[in-house]
Design an enzyme around this catalytic site. Structure first.
Site, mmCIF file in Angstrom:
data_model
loop_
_atom_site.group_PDB
_atom_site.id
_atom_site.type_symbol
_atom_site.label_atom_id
_atom_site.label_comp_id
_atom_site.label_asym_id
_atom_site.label_seq_id
_atom_site.Cartn_x
_atom_site.Cartn_y
_atom_site.Cartn_z
ATOM 1 N N GLY A 27 85.735 10.133 66.359
ATOM 2 C CA GLY A 27 85.442 10.821 65.084
ATOM 3 C C GLY A 27 85.547 12.310 65.295
ATOM 4 N N SER A 28 84.452 13.008 65.016
ATOM 5 C CA SER A 28 84.495 14.468 65.194
ATOM 6 C C SER A 28 84.736 14.836 66.658
ATOM 7 C CB SER A 28 83.194 15.108 64.698
ATOM 8 O OG SER A 28 82.108 14.695 65.482
ATOM 9 N N GLU A 99 74.787 13.565 68.653
ATOM 10 C CA GLU A 99 75.015 12.221 68.102
ATOM 11 C C GLU A 99 73.691 11.499 67.784
ATOM 12 O OE1 GLU A 99 78.121 11.310 67.416
ATOM 13 O OE2 GLU A 99 78.908 13.132 68.314
HETATM 14 C C1 SIN Z 1 82.740 10.235 67.875
HETATM 15 O O1 SIN Z 1 83.386 11.165 67.385
HETATM 16 O O2 SIN Z 1 83.158 9.639 68.901
HETATM 17 C C2 SIN Z 1 81.442 9.783 67.298
HETATM 18 C C3 SIN Z 1 81.263 10.038 65.849
HETATM 19 C C4 SIN Z 1 81.256 11.490 65.471
HETATM 20 O O3 SIN Z 1 80.559 12.291 66.136
HETATM 21 O O4 SIN Z 1 81.909 11.863 64.499
#
Ligand code: SIN
Length: 189
Positions: A27-28, A99
């Site tokens: 994700g981010s 997180e």
């Molecule tokens: C990730 O990016 O692996 C976890 C989800 C996020 O922080 O957007």
């Protein structure tokens, strides 16, 4: 499980004695690496699909108007593409904080483009966490994302940055791109 997963994640200490650990981001963590890393490589994990099913009260929304961010849901045979970072175990203090809204560290096999693989960690927010929102249509998800914003900025920025990063990796994710299409459409009307 409460919103805050920091204490649970600190008990996940199986890599603490290692000099370095691979972290898989989907994700981010693909587009925003706000931590030092030794190496970064496009990578994938199998058996999981990326979904905008996790609520965000702390980054891309608020307690009363949560945003939507991605988590992984189990799906046999599915391949989730992202970015892997080789980090020292000390980085997990910062990552656990980032997180903390429902994500748990999980050990997983991470595959690389050269065919090699390594055991590492991924943060997953399961359906058991208090911030989990679950499925909705791509259009409804886009509508919620269009409205939400939090301390890290507009929820739409999270989606658009993720879609851009996946495109740059040359990876198709129909769920993400469909939500992006609806968001762009909503902005035009
Ligand atoms: C990730 O990016 O692996 C976890 C989800 C996020 O922080 O957007």
């Amino acid at each position: 499980m409460s919103h805050n997963t920091i204490a649970i994640n600190q008990r996940m200490d199986r890599f603490d004695s290692h000099a370095s650990v691979w972290l898989f981001g989907y994700g981010s963590l693909i587009y925003k690496a706000d931590f030092p890393f030794l190496e970064r490589r496009p990578a994938h994990i199998t058996g999981w699909s990326r979904r905008f099913w996790q609520g965000s009260h702390d980054h891309r929304g608020t307690e009363t108007a949560p945003g939507r961010v991605v988590t992984l849901v189990p799906e046999p045979g599915a391949v989730c593409h992202g970015m892997a970072y080789l980090v020292t175990p000390e980085e997990f203090a910062h990552l656990d904080h980032r997180e903390k809204n429902g994500y748990l560290r999980l050990a997983t096999e991470i595959g690389f483009e050269d065919g090699s693989s390594a055991l590492g960690l991924v943060y997953i927010a399961t359906h058991e966490n208090a911030a989990f929102l679950g499925p909705a249509s791509e259009r409804a998800i886009a509508r919620q994302i269009a409205e939400a914003r939090g301390p890290s900025g507009p929820n739409s920025e999270y989606l658009l940055e993720l879609a851009k990063a996946l495109r740059e990796l040359g990876k198709n994710d129909p769920h993400v791109f469909e939500i992006e299409r609806h968001l762009v459409e909503l902005a035009e009307h």
